[in-house]
Write a protein that holds these residues in place. Structure first.
Motif, PDB file in Angstrom:
ATOM      1  N   GLN A   1      26.517 125.666  31.702  1.00  0.00           N
ATOM      2  CA  GLN A   1      26.012 124.406  32.253  1.00  0.00           C
ATOM      3  C   GLN A   1      24.916 124.674  33.282  1.00  0.00           C
ATOM      4  N   ILE A   2      24.910 125.867  33.851  1.00  0.00           N
ATOM      5  CA  ILE A   2      23.925 126.228  34.867  1.00  0.00           C
ATOM      6  C   ILE A   2      22.663 126.793  34.228  1.00  0.00           C
ATOM      7  N   VAL A   3      22.828 127.764  33.335  1.00  0.00           N
ATOM      8  CA  VAL A   3      21.669 128.418  32.733  1.00  0.00           C
ATOM      9  C   VAL A   3      21.314 127.863  31.355  1.00  0.00           C
ATOM     10  N   GLY A   4      22.084 126.872  30.880  1.00  0.00           N
ATOM     11  CA  GLY A   4      21.792 126.235  29.601  1.00  0.00           C
ATOM     12  C   GLY A   4      22.349 126.984  28.413  1.00  0.00           C
ATOM     13  N   ASP A   5      22.386 126.308  27.288  1.00  0.00           N
ATOM     14  CA  ASP A   5      22.873 126.890  26.039  1.00  0.00           C
ATOM     15  C   ASP A   5      22.144 126.200  24.894  1.00  0.00           C
ATOM     16  N   ARG A   6      21.249 126.920  24.262  1.00  0.00           N
ATOM     17  CA  ARG A   6      20.447 126.332  23.170  1.00  0.00           C
ATOM     18  C   ARG A   6      21.306 125.903  21.995  1.00  0.00           C
ATOM     19  N   LYS A   7      22.346 126.689  21.669  1.00  0.00           N
ATOM     20  CA  LYS A   7      23.202 126.359  20.532  1.00  0.00           C
ATOM     21  C   LYS A   7      23.922 125.035  20.740  1.00  0.00           C
ATOM     22  N   ARG A   8      24.306 124.746  21.965  1.00  0.00           N
ATOM     23  CA  ARG A   8      25.000 123.498  22.284  1.00  0.00           C
ATOM     24  C   ARG A   8      24.031 122.389  22.673  1.00  0.00           C
ATOM     25  N   GLY A   9      22.752 122.706  22.790  1.00  0.00           N
ATOM     26  CA  GLY A   9      21.751 121.718  23.171  1.00  0.00           C
ATOM     27  C   GLY A   9      21.811 121.337  24.642  1.00  0.00           C
ATOM     28  N   ILE A  10      22.256 122.271  25.483  1.00  0.00           N
ATOM     29  CA  ILE A  10      22.388 122.004  26.916  1.00  0.00           C
ATOM     30  C   ILE A  10      21.181 122.576  27.651  1.00  0.00           C
ATOM     31  N   GLU A  11      20.463 121.691  28.340  1.00  0.00           N
ATOM     32  CA  GLU A  11      19.300 122.100  29.116  1.00  0.00           C
ATOM     33  C   GLU A  11      19.763 122.834  30.385  1.00  0.00           C
ATOM     34  N   PRO A  12      19.034 123.847  30.823  1.00  0.00           N
ATOM     35  CA  PRO A  12      19.432 124.581  32.029  1.00  0.00           C
ATOM     36  C   PRO A  12      19.152 123.805  33.316  1.00  0.00           C
ATOM     37  N   LEU A  13      20.033 123.964  34.282  1.00  0.00           N
ATOM     38  CA  LEU A  13      19.768 123.461  35.624  1.00  0.00           C
ATOM     39  C   LEU A  13      18.877 124.465  36.352  1.00  0.00           C
ATOM     40  N   LEU A  14      19.127 125.735  36.095  1.00  0.00           N
ATOM     41  CA  LEU A  14      18.367 126.830  36.682  1.00  0.00           C
ATOM     42  C   LEU A  14      17.758 127.614  35.519  1.00  0.00           C
ATOM     43  N   PRO A  15      16.457 127.533  35.319  1.00  0.00           N
ATOM     44  CA  PRO A  15      15.839 128.108  34.119  1.00  0.00           C
ATOM     45  C   PRO A  15      15.663 129.627  34.181  1.00  0.00           C
ATOM     46  N   ILE A  16      16.791 130.334  34.220  1.00  0.00           N
ATOM     47  CA  ILE A  16      16.781 131.789  34.144  1.00  0.00           C
ATOM     48  C   ILE A  16      17.840 132.200  33.141  1.00  0.00           C
ATOM     49  N   GLY A  17      17.815 133.450  32.727  1.00  0.00           N
ATOM     50  CA  GLY A  17      18.790 133.946  31.774  1.00  0.00           C
ATOM     51  C   GLY A  17      20.150 134.182  32.408  1.00  0.00           C
ATOM     52  N   ARG A  18      21.139 134.281  31.559  1.00  0.00           N
ATOM     53  CA  ARG A  18      22.518 134.509  31.989  1.00  0.00           C
ATOM     54  C   ARG A  18      22.656 135.795  32.802  1.00  0.00           C
ATOM     55  N   THR A  19      22.087 136.881  32.309  1.00  0.00           N
ATOM     56  CA  THR A  19      22.194 138.157  32.998  1.00  0.00           C
ATOM     57  C   THR A  19      21.483 138.119  34.342  1.00  0.00           C
ATOM     58  N   SER A  20      20.324 137.508  34.404  1.00  0.00           N
ATOM     59  CA  SER A  20      19.602 137.378  35.675  1.00  0.00           C
ATOM     60  C   SER A  20      20.415 136.581  36.677  1.00  0.00           C
ATOM     61  N   PHE A  21      21.068 135.506  36.199  1.00  0.00           N
ATOM     62  CA  PHE A  21      21.893 134.705  37.089  1.00  0.00           C
ATOM     63  C   PHE A  21      23.077 135.523  37.610  1.00  0.00           C
ATOM     64  N   LEU A  22      23.771 136.208  36.722  1.00  0.00           N
ATOM     65  CA  LEU A  22      24.932 137.005  37.134  1.00  0.00           C
ATOM     66  C   LEU A  22      24.533 138.147  38.065  1.00  0.00           C
ATOM     67  N   ASN A  23      23.383 138.759  37.831  1.00  0.00           N
ATOM     68  CA  ASN A  23      22.888 139.793  38.743  1.00  0.00           C
ATOM     69  C   ASN A  23      22.563 139.197  40.110  1.00  0.00           C
ATOM     70  N   GLY A  24      22.022 137.984  40.137  1.00  0.00           N
ATOM     71  CA  GLY A  24      21.739 137.292  41.388  1.00  0.00           C
ATOM     72  C   GLY A  24      23.007 136.944  42.151  1.00  0.00           C
ATOM     73  N   VAL A  25      24.059 136.589  41.430  1.00  0.00           N
ATOM     74  CA  VAL A  25      25.354 136.311  42.063  1.00  0.00           C
ATOM     75  C   VAL A  25      25.881 137.594  42.695  1.00  0.00           C
ATOM     76  N   LYS A  26      25.813 138.677  41.952  1.00  0.00           N
ATOM     77  CA  LYS A  26      26.290 139.976  42.437  1.00  0.00           C
ATOM     78  C   LYS A  26      25.510 140.432  43.668  1.00  0.00           C
ATOM     79  N   ALA A  27      24.212 140.151  43.699  1.00  0.00           N
ATOM     80  CA  ALA A  27      23.353 140.554  44.815  1.00  0.00           C
ATOM     81  C   ALA A  27      23.441 139.599  46.004  1.00  0.00           C
ATOM     82  N   GLY A  28      24.117 138.471  45.829  1.00  0.00           N
ATOM     83  CA  GLY A  28      24.236 137.494  46.910  1.00  0.00           C
ATOM     84  C   GLY A  28      23.108 136.475  46.965  1.00  0.00           C
ATOM     85  N   LYS A  29      22.240 136.492  45.967  1.00  0.00           N
ATOM     86  CA  LYS A  29      21.114 135.555  45.907  1.00  0.00           C
ATOM     87  C   LYS A  29      21.570 134.159  45.476  1.00  0.00           C
TER      88      LYS A  29
END
Length: 77
Positions: free
Chosen positions: A18-46
């Protein structure tokens, strides 16, 4: 532009797709970055920390994601 078709309660939790979107489900991203970039940002505290609801269920507080979008200017009503 951030839009949702169904209103989400302010105290709600959001799944990663729901945050980074899902093309297969037709869900637009709230934050237009990839899943891995988002998870790396969470890990880094960003980005906000996740909340574990179960062994295989990880969510983020909607209020934390809205605050993040407001801080970077990515949220539009």
């Amino acid at each position: 532009m951030v839009t949702t078709t169904t209103p989400i309660h302010e105290a709600a939790f959001l799944r990663i797709w729901q945050i980074v979107g899902d093309r297969k489900r037709g869900i637009e991203p709230l934050l237009p970055i990839g899943r891995t970039s988002f998870l790396n940002g969470v890990k880094a505290g960003k980005y906000p920390k996740s909340v574990k609801l179960g062994e295989r269920t990880t969510v983020w507080r909607k209020s934390d994601i809205v605050a993040l979008l407001d801080s970077i200017g990515a949220r539009q009503e």
